[in-house]
Every structure is written in C-alpha cells, then in structure tokens.
Design a protein around this motif. Structure first.
Motif, PDB file in Angstrom:
ATOM      1  N   LEU A 114     -12.147  16.106  19.291  1.00  0.00           N
ATOM      2  CA  LEU A 114     -11.328  17.294  19.509  1.00  0.00           C
ATOM      3  C   LEU A 114     -12.177  18.565  19.603  1.00  0.00           C
ATOM      4  N   CYS A 115     -13.294  18.594  18.886  1.00  0.00           N
ATOM      5  CA  CYS A 115     -14.169  19.776  18.915  1.00  0.00           C
ATOM      6  C   CYS A 115     -14.854  19.941  20.265  1.00  0.00           C
ATOM      7  N   TYR A 116     -15.020  18.836  21.003  1.00  0.00           N
ATOM      8  CA  TYR A 116     -15.562  18.920  22.364  1.00  0.00           C
ATOM      9  C   TYR A 116     -14.466  19.218  23.373  1.00  0.00           C
ATOM     10  N   LEU A 117     -13.321  18.568  23.180  1.00  0.00           N
ATOM     11  CA  LEU A 117     -12.239  18.696  24.155  1.00  0.00           C
ATOM     12  C   LEU A 117     -11.647  20.097  24.202  1.00  0.00           C
ATOM     13  N   SER A 118     -11.547  20.749  23.053  1.00  0.00           N
ATOM     14  CA  SER A 118     -10.883  22.062  23.001  1.00  0.00           C
ATOM     15  C   SER A 118     -11.505  23.079  23.954  1.00  0.00           C
ATOM     16  N   PRO A 119     -12.843  23.311  23.913  1.00  0.00           N
ATOM     17  CA  PRO A 119     -13.399  24.262  24.878  1.00  0.00           C
ATOM     18  C   PRO A 119     -13.270  23.789  26.314  1.00  0.00           C
ATOM     19  N   MET A 120     -13.437  22.483  26.551  1.00  0.00           N
ATOM     20  CA  MET A 120     -13.328  21.966  27.916  1.00  0.00           C
ATOM     21  C   MET A 120     -11.930  22.213  28.481  1.00  0.00           C
ATOM     22  N   ILE A 121     -10.915  21.930  27.683  1.00  0.00           N
ATOM     23  CA  ILE A 121      -9.533  22.082  28.151  1.00  0.00           C
ATOM     24  C   ILE A 121      -9.174  23.549  28.372  1.00  0.00           C
ATOM     25  N   THR A 122      -9.646  24.422  27.495  1.00  0.00           N
ATOM     26  CA  THR A 122      -9.301  25.840  27.666  1.00  0.00           C
ATOM     27  C   THR A 122      -9.924  26.408  28.939  1.00  0.00           C
ATOM     28  N   PHE A 123     -11.134  25.935  29.316  1.00  0.00           N
ATOM     29  CA  PHE A 123     -11.760  26.391  30.559  1.00  0.00           C
ATOM     30  C   PHE A 123     -11.059  25.788  31.773  1.00  0.00           C
ATOM     31  N   ASN A 154      -3.401  39.245  25.222  1.00  0.00           N
ATOM     32  CA  ASN A 154      -4.371  39.053  24.146  1.00  0.00           C
ATOM     33  C   ASN A 154      -4.200  37.688  23.453  1.00  0.00           C
ATOM     34  N   THR A 155      -3.056  37.046  23.673  1.00  0.00           N
ATOM     35  CA  THR A 155      -2.875  35.696  23.131  1.00  0.00           C
ATOM     36  C   THR A 155      -3.892  34.732  23.759  1.00  0.00           C
ATOM     37  N   THR A 156      -4.218  34.976  25.024  1.00  0.00           N
ATOM     38  CA  THR A 156      -5.218  34.141  25.695  1.00  0.00           C
ATOM     39  C   THR A 156      -6.599  34.383  25.101  1.00  0.00           C
ATOM     40  N   LEU A 157      -6.892  35.626  24.738  1.00  0.00           N
ATOM     41  CA  LEU A 157      -8.163  35.958  24.086  1.00  0.00           C
ATOM     42  C   LEU A 157      -8.273  35.218  22.752  1.00  0.00           C
ATOM     43  N   THR A 158      -7.197  35.264  21.956  1.00  0.00           N
ATOM     44  CA  THR A 158      -7.187  34.572  20.660  1.00  0.00           C
ATOM     45  C   THR A 158      -7.361  33.072  20.839  1.00  0.00           C
ATOM     46  N   ARG A 159      -6.643  32.503  21.812  1.00  0.00           N
ATOM     47  CA  ARG A 159      -6.729  31.066  22.056  1.00  0.00           C
ATOM     48  C   ARG A 159      -8.135  30.652  22.485  1.00  0.00           C
ATOM     49  N   THR A 160      -8.745  31.457  23.339  1.00  0.00           N
ATOM     50  CA  THR A 160     -10.089  31.133  23.829  1.00  0.00           C
ATOM     51  C   THR A 160     -11.106  31.152  22.695  1.00  0.00           C
ATOM     52  N   ILE A 161     -11.005  32.147  21.817  1.00  0.00           N
ATOM     53  CA  ILE A 161     -11.915  32.220  20.666  1.00  0.00           C
ATOM     54  C   ILE A 161     -11.702  31.025  19.740  1.00  0.00           C
ATOM     55  N   ALA A 162     -10.421  30.684  19.492  1.00  0.00           N
ATOM     56  CA  ALA A 162     -10.112  29.552  18.611  1.00  0.00           C
ATOM     57  C   ALA A 162     -10.600  28.235  19.202  1.00  0.00           C
ATOM     58  N   ASP A 163     -10.524  28.105  20.533  1.00  0.00           N
ATOM     59  CA  ASP A 163     -10.903  26.865  21.202  1.00  0.00           C
ATOM     60  C   ASP A 163     -12.406  26.729  21.412  1.00  0.00           C
ATOM     61  N   LEU A 204       0.469  31.121  18.385  1.00  0.00           N
ATOM     62  CA  LEU A 204       0.719  29.683  18.306  1.00  0.00           C
ATOM     63  C   LEU A 204       1.254  29.144  19.629  1.00  0.00           C
ATOM     64  N   ILE A 205       2.171  29.869  20.260  1.00  0.00           N
ATOM     65  CA  ILE A 205       2.733  29.432  21.535  1.00  0.00           C
ATOM     66  C   ILE A 205       1.620  29.244  22.557  1.00  0.00           C
ATOM     67  N   SER A 206       0.664  30.166  22.558  1.00  0.00           N
ATOM     68  CA  SER A 206      -0.458  30.087  23.487  1.00  0.00           C
ATOM     69  C   SER A 206      -1.411  28.953  23.121  1.00  0.00           C
ATOM     70  N   ILE A 207      -1.714  28.813  21.832  1.00  0.00           N
ATOM     71  CA  ILE A 207      -2.685  27.809  21.377  1.00  0.00           C
ATOM     72  C   ILE A 207      -2.183  26.389  21.614  1.00  0.00           C
ATOM     73  N   LEU A 208      -0.873  26.170  21.473  1.00  0.00           N
ATOM     74  CA  LEU A 208      -0.324  24.833  21.673  1.00  0.00           C
ATOM     75  C   LEU A 208      -0.545  24.319  23.098  1.00  0.00           C
ATOM     76  N   LYS A 209      -0.704  25.221  24.048  1.00  0.00           N
ATOM     77  CA  LYS A 209      -0.919  24.812  25.442  1.00  0.00           C
ATOM     78  C   LYS A 209      -2.217  24.021  25.599  1.00  0.00           C
ATOM     79  N   THR A 210      -3.208  24.350  24.800  1.00  0.00           N
ATOM     80  CA  THR A 210      -4.471  23.612  24.871  1.00  0.00           C
ATOM     81  C   THR A 210      -4.639  22.647  23.695  1.00  0.00           C
TER      82      THR A 210
END
Length: 460
Positions: A432-441, A388-397, A186-192
């Motif tokens: 939000l579904c478009y922004l999430s991958p864009m922001i994580t990259f 691995n938190t970054t891996l989880t966040r990237t998959i979720a995003d 969650l800490i990682s996911i909140l960043k994006t």
C-alpha cells in the motif's frame, strides 16, 4: 519560520552533505545518530557563516525537541508496555487464541485487514504495530509465513492511520496546515485510498495462499500447551489492547492511553500471573524473557524494555533536530518556489507536490513533508483552480505514507527496534505504501484527460 538567508551554494552543500552522511551510515551500518550529528555540525557551520547565531540555531533545535516530547515519552512507554504485555499474559493470550481460531485461514490477508481497521481507531501507525502488530508477528513462523512478509502487510495496514484517521496527529497537522475539515479531506482521500486498499488486499490474499498451510494437531497442541503451562490465559486479557483502541477513539492522547494500559498490565501481571513486583519493574526497563518447553515460544516472548529504546530515541532526536533547522531557517523554501513557480498544469502540480513532500520526508521527517508543501503550495493550487483537498490528499499519499520505506526515517528505525526486522527486508512487501503515490499520480492524469481540463501550455 525565518526568511532564508543562506546562499544557494551553501543550501545545496547542507542538503547533499546531510544525505551523504545519513545514507553513508545506513550503508556502512554505523550508528545513525552519528550521521545526523555530522549533518547538524556542517549545517551549523554554514548557517552561522550565513548570518544565523549559534543561540538561534540551538533554540530551533530545543523548540523542535520540546514539541516532540510526547513522542519520546510514547516510545519509552511502548518499550515498557511490550514487556508488560508479555509478562501479564496479553501477548501469550493473543498467540493462544490466534493459533486455535486462525488456522486454515489466509493469515496474511486477515492480518492486513485487521491491522487496517485497528489503525483507524488507534490513530497511530507505530502504536498499532507495537501492540496488535507484535502479537500477529508472533504467529508468523507458526503459520509458515516469513516474518518480513507479514510485517510488510502489517506496516501497509498500519500507515492507513497516518494518512486518514481522524485521531492521527499527522493527519490533523495536514488539515490544520491546509485549513480544511476532516470530512472534506476524507471524501478526497477515499478516491485513492480505496483502490490502493483493494489492490493491496488482493495481492496479500494471493501471496497468503502460498502459506495457507494446514498445521498438524501435534504442533498446535505442543505450542498451546507451552503457553497454557506458563501463563493464565483468559479472553478478558484482550481488554488491555482493546482499551487503548477505545481510549484513543474517545479522544484520549496516546501517551495517556498507553500509560493507563501499562499500569493495568502491571496489576494483571502481579495479581493474575503471580509475578514478582521487582521483577516486573526490572522487565519494564531491561526487558522480558521466558523459559518454556517450546523453543519457538521462547524466541517469540522476548523484549528489550525501555533500555532497548535508548538508541532509537537518540536517532529520532537527531532527525528532529536536523528537520527543525531545515524548517525554521527557511532553507528549502527558495528551492520549492523555484520548482513550482512555472507550473501551469494540474497534473504537473500534483506530481511535483508529491515529489517535494516525498523528498522532504526523505531528508527530514513527515511533519516537514506536510507543513512546507501545505503552506507554500496552497496559493498555487488556488491559482490553478484546484481544491486544497487535493493538496492534502497528495501529501498524505506521498510524503506521509512513504516514511516506513526510508531506512533512516524515525518510523523505520522504530519498527526495526521493536521487531528486529530491517527496512530492506519488509519494504518490498509494504504494497500500500508503494501503491498510494502511484495511484494519486495516475488519478491526476486520468482526471485531466477525462474531464477535458488538460489545456495546451500556450493557452494558459
């Protein structure tokens, strides 16, 4: 998952034929189940030629369908529940109070925020859309908002559940696959998530301002009177949808929560709305409709029941069968390893993780887009010193959040079935579904430059 025994040529034939079959059905408006069926038949032929037995392949499909039995039950229950919520007065009550208390507000923005909060507590995007989302859609035309724009905002908020809710089956699957705790993830996911949420909210606010119309008292009176004349309205009826949120938050499985709410809805329909038991049971299976002096209300209070869910159940069964074959035969593993083996930079790994997860979700489903990159890339993340938190966040995003944008994905098909609004109509507004991958990259590249951790390629 078996070791891949399929040649590279046959692998690409299977994948390309699957995409052509599925996209062809969507383009030509052919029942999508046929696209999955053709893909499975072609895959069977080449996989048997590669050494798999027919029994093995059928067992893979059987196992995949069995693992998703709860999903099939949930979809059928939701089909029945929508009819019962109309007959019991739940949705009419939501419309009644929504019309009285949400006029002169920025309805689009309010709907996005409300759905986002509800989705976190419910832990399921589809459950949120098919309950609170349906009621909000009923108010779209009344507030002068095109229903496809409102559905875009609803889908954006609802899919926050799948990428971050502690009650989400998909998010817990990602945690289990990557072996990290919810708190760490969650800490990682909140960043994006937070930037994506605030930007989406601002966009919905500005779009919503165009439709912030002042409704005439006559229009409000006519609509409210039509509801009041045909249903017993009480704020206590709102306890039914609220009970699903509470039960989900307390850890009850979604199937059980919906089933209990369905039973309660039947009791309310008979005891409070004086509905006939036989009519209620029939409405559960064949759908509900009502005749009032309001044409708009008659259009809103219509559902197809369980029967309307049969086509979506067949399509989802086809999608799960095909994804089970892809996953269990190890068909895609060599391709993933080839793509990632020469990666030396953090941002490249994150970018390709997102692409792999997104492509797997596109040709299969979210679970495959979670499991395969989660299992196969964790060592690569460790090798490059990335948590691995970054891996989880990237998959979720990426893989998780883009599902409602893919017309042949089970999520999109479910949304179309219960709302009648196609993916092509609402997808441009699922911000939000478009922004999430864009922001994580973007975040990955900015982090590398800011921290000075972007090494030259020859130095690694």
């Amino acid at each position: 998952m078996k070791e891949n025994k399929v040649s590279e040529k046959n692998t690409y034939i299977i994948l390309i034929s699957a995409l052509i079959s599925i996209i062809g059905c969507v383009t030509l408006k052919i029942f999508l189940f046929y696209g999955f069926l053709i893909s499975i038949i072609i895959a069977f032929g080449l996989l048997i030629k590669s050494g798999f037995s027919l029994i093995e392949l059928l067992h893979m499909i059987k196992s995949g369908l069995y693992e998703c039995k709860a999903l099939f039950i949930l979809i059928a229950l939701i089909g029945a529940m929508i009819s019962i919520w109309m007959a019991s007065g739940v949705i009419p009550t939501m419309l009644y109070y929504g019309l009285k208390y949400m006029q002169n507000t920025n309805f689009l923005f309010a709907a996005f925020v409300l759905i986002s909060i509800v989705s976190i507590f419910m832990g399921t995007a589809l459950g949120t859309i098919s309950s609170v989302g349906i009621a909000l859609l009923g108010l779209a035309n009344i507030f002068g908002i095109p229903n496809y724009i409102l559905l875009g905002a609803i889908v954006s908020g609802a899919f926050i559940a799948d990428k971050s809710s502690p009650l989400s089956g998909l998010f817990n699957l990602a945690l289990e696959t990557v072996k990290i705790s919810y708190k760490e993830a969650l800490i990682s996911i909140l960043k994006t998530l937070l930037p994506a949420f605030f930007i989406s909210g601002l966009l919905y606010y500005f779009i919503g301002e165009q439709y912030n119309l002042v409704l005439s008292n006559d229009n409000i009176f006519n609509f409210v009177s039509a509801i009041d004349s045909n249903f017993v309205i009480s704020p206590l009826l709102l306890l039914l949808p609220l009970s699903i949120i509470i039960m989900s938050f307390l850890g009850m499985k979604m199937v059980e929560a919906v089933a209990l709410a369905l039973v309660a809805g039947i009791i309310v329909s008979i005891s409070l709305q004086n509905a006939n038991f036989n009519d209620i049971i029939l409405a559960m299976f064949t759908g509900f409709s009502v005749t009032t002096n309001s044409i708009e209300l008659n259009k809103i209070l219509v559902s197809g029941g369980i029967v309307s869910m049969i086509s979506i159940l067949l399509i989802i069964a086809g999608a799960i069968s095909l994804s089970s074959i892809f996953q269990e035969t190890g068909l895609i593993i060599p391709i993933i390893r080839r793509i990632t083996q020469k990666i030396k930079l953090r941002e490249d790994l994150i970018l390709k993780t997102g692409l792999i997860s997104g492509v797997l979700t596109t040709i299969s489903d979210q679970s495959v887009g979670i499991i395969l990159p989660g299992k196969l890339l964790s060592d690569k993340y460790r090798e490059l010193g990335i948590e691995n938190t970054t891996l989880t966040r990237t998959i979720a995003d990426t893989g998780t959040i883009i599902a409602p944008l893919i017309p042949w994905n089970a999520n999109s098909l479910f949304i179309f079935t219960i709302t009648g609004i196609s993916t092509m109509e609402y997808a441009p507004y699922t911000v939000l579904c478009y922004l999430s991958p864009m922001i994580t990259f973007i975040f990955a590249y900015l982090y590398s430059f800011k921290s000075g951790k972007r090494p030259r390629r020859h130095e690694i």
